[in-house]
Design a protein around this motif. Structure first.
Motif, PDB file in Angstrom:
ATOM      1  N   LEU A 139      10.248  42.691  40.075  1.00 17.09           N
ATOM      2  CA  LEU A 139      10.948  43.545  41.337  1.00 17.09           C
ATOM      3  C   LEU A 139      12.449  43.069  41.716  1.00 17.09           C
ATOM      4  CD1 LEU A 139       7.419  42.801  43.331  1.00 17.09           C
ATOM      5  CD2 LEU A 139       8.382  45.006  42.585  1.00 17.09           C
ATOM      6  N   GLU A 140      12.713  41.986  41.172  1.00 22.79           N
ATOM      7  CA  GLU A 140      14.012  41.474  41.417  1.00 22.79           C
ATOM      8  C   GLU A 140      14.990  42.333  40.733  1.00 22.79           C
ATOM      9  OE1 GLU A 140      17.447  39.872  43.136  1.00 22.79           O
ATOM     10  OE2 GLU A 140      15.434  39.659  43.816  1.00 22.79           O
ATOM     11  N   ARG A 141      14.706  42.594  39.538  1.00 19.22           N
ATOM     12  CA  ARG A 141      15.412  43.153  38.491  1.00 19.22           C
ATOM     13  C   ARG A 141      15.611  44.786  39.019  1.00 19.22           C
ATOM     14  NH1 ARG A 141      16.966  40.837  33.753  1.00 19.22           N
ATOM     15  NH2 ARG A 141      16.068  38.619  33.566  1.00 19.22           N
ATOM     16  N   ALA A 142      14.538  45.336  39.286  1.00 16.64           N
ATOM     17  CA  ALA A 142      14.172  46.722  39.789  1.00 16.64           C
ATOM     18  C   ALA A 142      15.019  46.848  41.182  1.00 16.64           C
ATOM     19  CB  ALA A 142      12.790  47.167  39.704  1.00 16.64           C
ATOM     20  N   THR A 143      15.051  45.955  42.101  1.00 21.69           N
ATOM     21  CA  THR A 143      15.653  45.999  43.295  1.00 21.69           C
ATOM     22  C   THR A 143      17.282  46.027  42.941  1.00 21.69           C
ATOM     23  OG1 THR A 143      13.716  44.905  44.510  1.00 21.69           O
ATOM     24  CG2 THR A 143      16.084  44.941  45.589  1.00 21.69           C
ATOM     25  N   ARG A 144      17.700  45.109  42.235  1.00 21.53           N
ATOM     26  CA  ARG A 144      18.868  45.350  42.015  1.00 21.53           C
ATOM     27  C   ARG A 144      19.477  46.572  41.446  1.00 21.53           C
ATOM     28  NH1 ARG A 144      20.467  39.610  38.707  1.00 21.53           N
ATOM     29  NH2 ARG A 144      19.224  38.305  40.118  1.00 21.53           N
ATOM     30  N   TRP A 145      18.623  47.238  40.500  1.00 22.78           N
ATOM     31  CA  TRP A 145      19.044  48.712  39.810  1.00 22.78           C
ATOM     32  C   TRP A 145      19.105  49.591  40.937  1.00 22.78           C
ATOM     33  CZ3 TRP A 145      20.357  50.277  35.006  1.00 22.78           C
ATOM     34  CH2 TRP A 145      20.588  51.576  34.889  1.00 22.78           C
ATOM     35  N   VAL A 146      18.033  49.604  41.833  1.00 25.10           N
ATOM     36  CA  VAL A 146      17.893  50.697  42.924  1.00 25.10           C
ATOM     37  C   VAL A 146      19.235  50.576  43.782  1.00 25.10           C
ATOM     38  CG1 VAL A 146      16.520  51.521  44.714  1.00 25.10           C
ATOM     39  CG2 VAL A 146      15.510  50.829  42.610  1.00 25.10           C
ATOM     40  N   ARG A 172      21.932  49.391  43.591  1.00 25.95           N
ATOM     41  CA  ARG A 172      23.286  49.877  42.918  1.00 25.95           C
ATOM     42  C   ARG A 172      23.393  51.323  42.555  1.00 25.95           C
ATOM     43  NH1 ARG A 172      27.506  47.284  40.401  1.00 25.95           N
ATOM     44  NH2 ARG A 172      26.663  45.481  40.550  1.00 25.95           N
ATOM     45  N   HIS A 173      22.278  51.963  42.172  1.00 26.50           N
ATOM     46  CA  HIS A 173      22.306  53.123  41.663  1.00 26.50           C
ATOM     47  C   HIS A 173      21.604  54.395  42.495  1.00 26.50           C
ATOM     48  CE1 HIS A 173      23.822  52.101  37.717  1.00 26.50           C
ATOM     49  NE2 HIS A 173      22.744  51.020  37.720  1.00 26.50           N
ATOM     50  N   GLY A 174      20.952  53.841  43.519  1.00 30.04           N
ATOM     51  CA  GLY A 174      20.304  54.607  44.440  1.00 30.04           C
ATOM     52  C   GLY A 174      18.944  54.707  44.154  1.00 30.04           C
ATOM     53  N   PHE A 175      17.965  55.125  45.255  1.00 25.72           N
ATOM     54  CA  PHE A 175      16.502  55.264  45.159  1.00 25.72           C
ATOM     55  C   PHE A 175      16.164  56.356  44.397  1.00 25.72           C
ATOM     56  CE2 PHE A 175      12.402  56.376  46.335  1.00 25.72           C
ATOM     57  CZ  PHE A 175      11.624  55.268  46.260  1.00 25.72           C
ATOM     58  N   SER A 176      16.814  57.762  44.724  1.00 27.55           N
ATOM     59  CA  SER A 176      16.552  59.003  44.231  1.00 27.55           C
ATOM     60  C   SER A 176      17.159  59.210  42.894  1.00 27.55           C
ATOM     61  CB  SER A 176      17.417  60.084  45.255  1.00 27.55           C
ATOM     62  OG  SER A 176      17.010  59.943  46.470  1.00 27.55           O
ATOM     63  N   ALA A 177      18.001  58.577  42.297  1.00 27.27           N
ATOM     64  CA  ALA A 177      18.796  58.454  40.949  1.00 27.27           C
ATOM     65  C   ALA A 177      17.550  57.774  39.899  1.00 27.27           C
ATOM     66  CB  ALA A 177      20.134  58.272  40.913  1.00 27.27           C
ATOM     67  N   THR A 178      16.978  56.639  40.576  1.00 30.75           N
ATOM     68  CA  THR A 178      16.163  55.834  39.531  1.00 30.75           C
ATOM     69  C   THR A 178      14.908  56.394  39.143  1.00 30.75           C
ATOM     70  OG1 THR A 178      17.046  53.943  40.697  1.00 30.75           O
ATOM     71  CG2 THR A 178      15.318  53.463  39.483  1.00 30.75           C
ATOM     72  N   SER A 179      14.912  56.399  37.845  1.00 24.59           N
ATOM     73  CA  SER A 179      13.759  56.918  37.095  1.00 24.59           C
ATOM     74  C   SER A 179      12.808  55.842  36.617  1.00 24.59           C
ATOM     75  CB  SER A 179      13.954  57.800  35.950  1.00 24.59           C
ATOM     76  OG  SER A 179      14.793  57.180  34.879  1.00 24.59           O
ATOM     77  N   MET A 180      11.714  55.988  36.160  1.00 28.13           N
ATOM     78  CA  MET A 180      10.863  54.733  35.407  1.00 28.13           C
ATOM     79  C   MET A 180      11.467  54.439  34.339  1.00 28.13           C
ATOM     80  SD  MET A 180       8.557  53.897  37.337  1.00 28.13           S
ATOM     81  CE  MET A 180       7.698  52.577  36.307  1.00 28.13           C
ATOM     82  N   ARG A 181      12.310  55.465  33.540  1.00 25.11           N
ATOM     83  CA  ARG A 181      12.967  54.916  32.413  1.00 25.11           C
ATOM     84  C   ARG A 181      13.973  54.044  32.792  1.00 25.11           C
ATOM     85  NH1 ARG A 181      15.275  59.703  28.761  1.00 25.11           N
ATOM     86  NH2 ARG A 181      13.113  59.948  28.556  1.00 25.11           N
ATOM     87  N   ASP A 182      14.724  54.021  33.845  1.00 28.68           N
ATOM     88  CA  ASP A 182      15.692  53.029  34.458  1.00 28.68           C
ATOM     89  C   ASP A 182      15.174  51.855  34.771  1.00 28.68           C
ATOM     90  OD1 ASP A 182      17.865  54.988  34.357  1.00 28.68           O
ATOM     91  OD2 ASP A 182      17.231  55.740  36.388  1.00 28.68           O
ATOM     92  N   ILE A 183      13.810  51.997  35.188  1.00 23.93           N
ATOM     93  CA  ILE A 183      13.126  50.710  35.764  1.00 23.93           C
ATOM     94  C   ILE A 183      12.913  49.868  34.330  1.00 23.93           C
ATOM     95  CG2 ILE A 183      11.173  49.520  36.685  1.00 23.93           C
ATOM     96  CD1 ILE A 183      13.134  50.640  38.499  1.00 23.93           C
ATOM     97  N   VAL A 184      12.398  50.616  33.282  1.00 24.00           N
ATOM     98  CA  VAL A 184      12.028  49.920  32.053  1.00 24.00           C
ATOM     99  C   VAL A 184      13.294  49.330  31.586  1.00 24.00           C
ATOM    100  CG1 VAL A 184      11.330  50.202  29.642  1.00 24.00           C
ATOM    101  CG2 VAL A 184      10.157  51.430  31.315  1.00 24.00           C
ATOM    102  N   ALA A 185      14.436  49.905  31.745  1.00 23.02           N
ATOM    103  CA  ALA A 185      15.760  49.565  30.902  1.00 23.02           C
ATOM    104  C   ALA A 185      16.233  48.212  31.633  1.00 23.02           C
ATOM    105  CB  ALA A 185      16.646  50.434  31.032  1.00 23.02           C
ATOM    106  N   ALA A 186      15.960  48.331  33.247  1.00 20.56           N
ATOM    107  CA  ALA A 186      16.419  47.192  34.135  1.00 20.56           C
ATOM    108  C   ALA A 186      15.728  45.928  33.930  1.00 20.56           C
ATOM    109  CB  ALA A 186      16.427  48.000  35.397  1.00 20.56           C
TER     110      ALA A 186
END
Length: 219
Positions: free
Chosen positions: A28-35, A37-51
């Motif tokens: 959740l911490e890693r995913a939160t950082r990603w969202v 930085r990149h925005g909620f709408s622009a975040t896909s599950m593929r991004d979450i997997v990468a992050a």
């Protein structure tokens, strides 16, 4: 409105029934950082997997669905991050100093990537993404927490004399929220921080006691 404790209890109970092979809070911490930085709408599950480095199947097995994962992320942010940022509105000596500290926190990002600029809840609200009812309720709850703390800070400033006594929280709080949204958008557009700092100073000066402004002009 459902309380955060109720929402969190539901999420926790759901997760306890699933076999996880990873640290939920780390994901959740890693995913939160990603969202953040990149925005909620622009975040896909593929991004979450990468992050996070966790396979999509494992995430779905633990959280149930994409919607359930993002709902848990929002709850995690409010519990762990928003509560921490709102302490800036409580720690300063005066109401005005508290507002200054909070707005400066929106503008300036420490080098530590565990903290991104602004408030994630406000950032997501600014994006106006398509959300399910549960996620929207959580966003609304997070916004309510901010509004309540801003209201208490303004009332404190009026009492300690750092904010003009004619200031009405019902008018000032929406103004402050609009300022925070504006800072988020303008910062993303690359507007220099000096101009954004001038924007913060102008907003705070609008709340300054009238006699203080008069003395400043005479000086």
């Amino acid at each position: 409105m459902q309380s955060l404790e109720y929402l969190s209890t539901l999420a926790f109970g759901f997760l306890m029934g699933r076999n996880r092979q990873f640290d939920e809070y780390d994901v959740l911490e890693r995913a939160t950082r990603w969202v953040w930085r990149h925005g909620f709408s622009a975040t896909s599950m593929r991004d979450i997997v990468a992050a996070t480095g966790v396979a999509k199947a494992s995430i779905y097995n633990a959280f149930g669905s994409r919607e359930a994962f993002f709902q848990r992320l929002l709850i995690y942010y409010i519990e762990r991050k928003q509560a921490q940022s709102l302490t800036l509105l409580k720690a300063a000596r005066t109401g005005r100093a508290a507002l200054q500290a909070y707005l400066d926190g929106v503008l300036h990002s420490p080098s530590d990537e565990s903290y991104m600029s602004g408030c994630l809840i406000i950032n997501i609200a600014a994006e106006q993404p398509a959300l399910d009812d549960e996620a929207q309720a959580t966003i609304n709850y997070g916004l309510t927490l901010i509004e309540e703390q801003l209201t208490r800070t303004i009332e404190r400033g009026v009492k300690d004399g750092s904010i003009d006594r004619a200031t009405e929280p019902t008018v000032a709080v929406p103004c402050l929220l609009a300022t925070i949204l504006g800072l988020y958008v303008l910062k993303r557009q690359g507007i220099c921080q000096n101009k954004l700092q001038d924007m913060i100073d102008a907003v705070l000066d609008a709340f300054a006691p009238t006699n203080r402004l008069v003395r400043s002009e005479v000086a």
